[in-house]
Design an enzyme around this catalytic site. Structure first.
Site, PDB file in Angstrom:
ATOM      1  N   GLU A 227       0.883  -1.174   0.000  1.00 16.91           N
ATOM      2  CA  GLU A 227       0.000   0.000   0.000  1.00 16.91           C
ATOM      3  C   GLU A 227       0.916   1.217   0.000  1.00 16.91           C
ATOM      4  O   GLU A 227       1.439   1.614   1.052  1.00 16.91           O
ATOM      5  CB  GLU A 227      -0.898  -0.027   1.252  1.00 16.91           C
ATOM      6  CG  GLU A 227      -1.844  -1.229   1.303  1.00 16.91           C
ATOM      7  CD  GLU A 227      -3.017  -1.106   0.330  1.00 16.91           C
ATOM      8  OE1 GLU A 227      -3.295   0.014  -0.127  1.00 16.91           O
ATOM      9  OE2 GLU A 227      -3.636  -2.132   0.026  1.00 16.91           O
ATOM     10  N   CYS A 261      -1.930   9.507   2.280  1.00 15.47           N
ATOM     11  CA  CYS A 261      -1.493   8.929   1.007  1.00 15.47           C
ATOM     12  C   CYS A 261      -2.415   9.299  -0.137  1.00 15.47           C
ATOM     13  O   CYS A 261      -1.992   9.348  -1.279  1.00 15.47           O
ATOM     14  CB  CYS A 261      -1.411   7.409   1.141  1.00 15.47           C
ATOM     15  SG  CYS A 261      -2.959   6.663   1.685  1.00 15.47           S
TER      16      CYS A 261
HETATM   17  P1  NAD Z   1       8.203   4.656   5.024  1.00 16.57           P
HETATM   18  O1  NAD Z   1       8.230   3.865   3.775  1.00 16.57           O
HETATM   19  O2  NAD Z   1       9.335   5.557   5.313  1.00 16.57           O
HETATM   20  O3  NAD Z   1       8.068   3.701   6.306  1.00 16.57           O
HETATM   21  C1  NAD Z   1       7.001   2.755   6.446  1.00 16.57           C
HETATM   22  C2  NAD Z   1       7.434   1.630   7.355  1.00 16.57           C
HETATM   23  O4  NAD Z   1       8.517   0.954   6.731  1.00 16.57           O
HETATM   24  C3  NAD Z   1       7.916   2.042   8.742  1.00 16.57           C
HETATM   25  O5  NAD Z   1       7.388   1.166   9.704  1.00 16.57           O
HETATM   26  C4  NAD Z   1       9.427   1.854   8.652  1.00 16.57           C
HETATM   27  O6  NAD Z   1      10.006   1.492   9.879  1.00 16.57           O
HETATM   28  C5  NAD Z   1       9.523   0.696   7.687  1.00 16.57           C
HETATM   29  N1  NAD Z   1      10.827   0.586   7.019  1.00 16.57           N
HETATM   30  C6  NAD Z   1      11.767   1.532   6.844  1.00 16.57           C
HETATM   31  N2  NAD Z   1      12.852   1.025   6.209  1.00 16.57           N
HETATM   32  C7  NAD Z   1      12.566  -0.283   5.987  1.00 16.57           C
HETATM   33  C8  NAD Z   1      13.285  -1.358   5.390  1.00 16.57           C
HETATM   34  N3  NAD Z   1      14.501  -1.188   4.880  1.00 16.57           N
HETATM   35  N4  NAD Z   1      12.704  -2.565   5.336  1.00 16.57           N
HETATM   36  C9  NAD Z   1      11.451  -2.747   5.825  1.00 16.57           C
HETATM   37  N5  NAD Z   1      10.723  -1.774   6.405  1.00 16.57           N
HETATM   38  C10 NAD Z   1      11.271  -0.555   6.485  1.00 16.57           C
HETATM   39  O7  NAD Z   1       6.817   5.464   4.976  1.00 16.57           O
HETATM   40  P2  NAD Z   1       6.282   6.548   6.001  1.00 16.57           P
HETATM   41  O8  NAD Z   1       7.121   7.792   5.867  1.00 16.57           O
HETATM   42  O9  NAD Z   1       6.101   5.955   7.343  1.00 16.57           O
HETATM   43  O10 NAD Z   1       4.823   6.826   5.407  1.00 16.57           O
HETATM   44  C11 NAD Z   1       4.573   7.738   4.381  1.00 16.57           C
HETATM   45  C12 NAD Z   1       4.394   7.035   3.058  1.00 16.57           C
HETATM   46  O11 NAD Z   1       3.426   6.007   3.192  1.00 16.57           O
HETATM   47  C13 NAD Z   1       3.855   7.943   1.973  1.00 16.57           C
HETATM   48  O12 NAD Z   1       4.503   7.662   0.757  1.00 16.57           O
HETATM   49  C14 NAD Z   1       2.389   7.573   1.881  1.00 16.57           C
HETATM   50  O13 NAD Z   1       1.797   7.843   0.632  1.00 16.57           O
HETATM   51  C15 NAD Z   1       2.433   6.122   2.184  1.00 16.57           C
HETATM   52  N6  NAD Z   1       1.155   5.667   2.711  1.00 16.57           N
HETATM   53  C16 NAD Z   1       0.398   4.826   1.963  1.00 16.57           C
HETATM   54  C17 NAD Z   1      -0.848   4.426   2.420  1.00 16.57           C
HETATM   55  C18 NAD Z   1      -1.723   3.513   1.626  1.00 16.57           C
HETATM   56  O14 NAD Z   1      -2.648   2.948   2.218  1.00 16.57           O
HETATM   57  N7  NAD Z   1      -1.493   3.335   0.338  1.00 16.57           N
HETATM   58  C19 NAD Z   1      -1.290   4.869   3.661  1.00 16.57           C
HETATM   59  C20 NAD Z   1      -0.482   5.715   4.400  1.00 16.57           C
HETATM   60  C21 NAD Z   1       0.748   6.102   3.926  1.00 16.57           C
END
Ligand code: NAD
Length: 484
Positions: A227, A261
C-alpha cells in the site's frame, strides 16, 4: 549442489540469523497445532480487539498528539479510532457469509461435478505500518488477517514511538503473543522484520521502501500487498461549482496536515477559472480555520525533517518561477516552533520542479490550468499511475471518459479521500502506487488462500477421454470443435 538448492539454503540461513525468527516460529507452531480457527473463535478475537481499542482510545488520542507535536484529537478520533471500529463492525456482520466456500459456476466439461473456492487462513501475516495514520494502518490490516483465521506480527513506525507503545498495549490486552505480537524499532528492526519468511506480508509506506520490502520478501517468495503513495491528481470541470470543489479539496489537503497517502496532490482547473478557484480556496480555508496560529484543529507536520522537506519544495518551485500564494486567514504570523504550514498554492508549476516530481504529503497545492480535457488525460497517463484520482464534474459523459481513460488505484467523483472509507470498496494502488488491495471482503480474501476444489461426479466426461484413443474420440473432437 545445484544453484537452486544453494540459494534455498542461503535464504534459510538468512532467516535463521534473524533475531525476530523465534516470534514467527512460535506463531507458526501454534497455527499448525490449532489448525484453522472457527467462525466463533474469530468473532471472539475481533470483539477482544474492539474492546481493547475502546479501552485505550484516550491513550491513542494523547499518544498520536504527542508524536506529531500536535495532532487534532478529532482527526485522530475519526481516522484512527472510528475507522477501526467501523471496520470491525462491518467484518463481524459479514464474516459468516465470507467464510462459506464460494460456488465457481457450472462448466460444460464437468456437467455433474461441483466446483468450489475454499478460503483457508494463510498462516502468519506480517504487517508493516507507516507513521501518518499510525493506529489505523497497523490494526486495520490485522482485522482482515484475524477474520481470515491467521496469526500476525506487526511492525509499527519508529516515528511514532508513543503510539507504538499504545498499539503494543492494545495487542497485549487482546491477544497472546503466539496469536498477535508487536515489534517496535527503527530501520534495522524493519529490515529484520521484512526478511522473515511470512505467509503474507502487507506493507504500508513509501514506494521507495516498498521496493526494498518486496525484494526482501522475494527471498522466501512471500506474497506481498504493498500500500504505497504517489501523486493523486484532481480535475475540476468547466462548470462544477467552485465553492463546493474548493471546500472539499481544502478539507482533503489540510486533514492530518495534508499527510495522507490519498490527499489530492495537485489540481487541474480550466484556464479561465483559476482565479475564482483561488478565491474559493481562500474562503474555504477561512471558514474552517479562521486563524492558523495555535489552532487545535490544525495537525502539525510530523517532524522537522518533513517540515524542511516541504519548505524546500516551495523554495525550489519559487526559484524556478512558480508564484507562491500562502492562505493564512487572519494573517497572524505562525509562532516559531509550531510545525504548521498554511495551505500554499503554487501557480505556474513545471515538471522540472521537485514538487511535481515527488509525492507532496503536506499542505502544498500546485494548481495547473487546461483548455482541453484531452491534455489532462495525457498528462496523467504520462506520469506514474496514482493511488487516487479525483474528478469534479456533474457531466456523466466527461466523468466516464476520465475514469475509462486513466488508471489509478481508486477514484472519487465530486469529492476527495472518502472512497477509502466505504467498507464495500477494495483499497489499493496500481503499479508504483501499490500492489494488491484490502478492506472489508477484499481484506478477508487477501489474507486467505483461495483453494480451488473440484468435486468430481461418479460419471465424468473425463473418463471418456482415456486411451486407447479411437474413432469415438475423433467424433467427440469434431463435436467439441463445433460446440465449445
Ligand atoms: P516509510 O516507507 O518511510 O516507512 C514505512 C514503514 O517501513 C515504517 O514502519 C518503517 O520502519 C519501515 N521501514 C523503513 N525502512 C525499511 C526497510 N529497509 N525494510 C522494511 N521496512 C522498512 O513510509 P512513512 O514515511 O512511514 O509513510 C509515508 C508514506 O506512506 C507515503 O509515501 C504515503 O503515501 C504512504 N502511505 C500509503 C498508504 C496507503 O494505504 N497506500 C497509507 C499511508 C501512507
Amino acid at each position: 549442489m545445484n544453484d537452486a538448492n544453494r540459494l534455498a539454503l542461503h535464504s534459510v540461513d538468512a532467516a535463521a540469523d534473524n533475531p525476530l525468527l523465534p516470534l514467527l516460529e512460535a506463531q507458526r507452531a501454534a497455527f499448525l497445532k490449532v489448525g484453522p480457527t472457527s467462525y466463533e473463535h474469530r468473532i471472539a478475537a475481533l470483539k477482544r480487539l474492539r474492546q481493547a481499542v475502546v479501552d485505550h482510545h484516550q491513550q491513542i488520542l494523547d499518544a498520536v498528539d504527542a508524536d506529531f507535536g500536535h495532532r487534532s484529537r478529532h482527526e485522530t478520533f475519526f481516522a484512527d479510532v472510528i475507522g477501526l471500529l467501523g471496520e470491525i463492525r462491518h467484518t463481524r456482520k459479514h464474516l459468516r457469509k465470507w467464510m462459506r466456500p464460494r460456488r465457481a459456476g457450472w462448466s460444460p466439461q464437468f456437467p455433474l461435478a461441483k466446483a468450489r473456492i475454499h478460503y483457508q487462513p494463510r498462516g502468519v501475516i506480517g504487517i508493516i505500518g507507516p507513521w501518518n495514520v499510525p493506529v489505523l494502518l497497523t490494526l486495520s490490516p490485522l482485522i482482515g488477517a484475524i477474520a481470515a483465521g491467521n496469526r500476525a506480527l506487526i511492525k509499527t513506525s519508529e516515528f511514532c514511538p508513543r503510539t507504538a507503545e499504545v498499539v503494543t498495549a492494545i495487542v497485549s490486552q487482546a491477544f497472546t503473543p503466539d496469536e498477535v505480537a508487536v515489534v517496535n524499532g527503527g530501520a534495522e528492526v524493519a529490515a529484520h522484520f521484512s526478511a522473515l519468511p511470512f505467509d503474507h506480508l502487507i506493507f504500508t509506506g513509501s514506494t521507495q521502501v516498498g521496493r526494498i520490502v518486496m525484494r526482501a520478501a522475494s527471498e522466501h517468495l512471500t506474497p506481498v500487498t504493498l500500500e504505497l503513495g504517489g501523486k493523486s491528481p484532481t480535475i475540476i470541470s468547466d462548470d462544477y461549482p467552485l465553492d463546493v470543489a474548493a471546500g472539499r479539496i481544502a478539507q482533503g489537503k489540510l486533514l492530518n496536515g495534508g499527510q495522507a497517502c490519498i490527499a489530492p496532490d495537485y489540481v487541474f482547473v480550466p484556464t479561465g477559472r483559476r482565479e475564482q478557484l483561488i478565491e474559493a480556496l481562500r474562503a474555504a480555508v477561512s471558514r474552517s480555520y479562521p486563524t492558523l496560529a495555535g489552532n487545535p484543529d490544525l495537525t502539525w507536520i510530523v517532524n522537522e525533517r518533513h517540515f524542511e522537506r516541504l519548505k524546500a519544495h516551495i523554495a525550489d518551485a519559487r526559484a524556478k518561477g512558480a508564484e507562491v500564494i500562502e492562505i493564512n486567514p487572519g494573517g497572524a504570523p505562525l509562532p516559531e516552533g509550531e510545525r504548521v504550514l498554511p495551505l500554499t498554492v503554487l501557480l505556474g508549476v513545471t515538471d522540472d520542479m521537485s514538487v511535481m516530481q515527488e509525492e507532496i504529503f503536506g499542505p502544498v497545492l500546485p494548481v495547473k490550468t487546461y483548455d482541453d480535457l484531452a491534455q489532462v488525460i495525457d498528462y496523467v497517463n504520462s506520469h506514474p499511475r496514482p493511488l487516487a484520482l479525483y474528478h469534479f464534474d456533474d457531466n456523466a459523459e466527461r466523468t466516464a471518459r476520465v475514469l475509462d481513460q486513466t488508471v489509478s488505484g481508486g477514484a472519487c467523483v465530486n469529492d476527495v479521500l472518502f472512497h477509502v472509507a466505504h467498507e464495500g470498496l477494495p483499497f489499493g494502488g496500481v503499479g508504483p502506487s501499490g500492489i494488491g488491495r484490502y478492506h472489508g471482503f477484499d481484506g478477508f480474501v487477501t489474507f486467505s488462500h483461495q483453494k480451488s476444489v473440484l468435486y468430481q461426479s461418479r460419471w465424468s466426461v473425463q473418463a471418456l477421454m482415456r486411451p486407447p484413443y479411437g474413432p469415438r474420440l475423433e467424433r467427440v473432437m469434431q463435436l467439441a470443435l463445433r460446440w465449445l
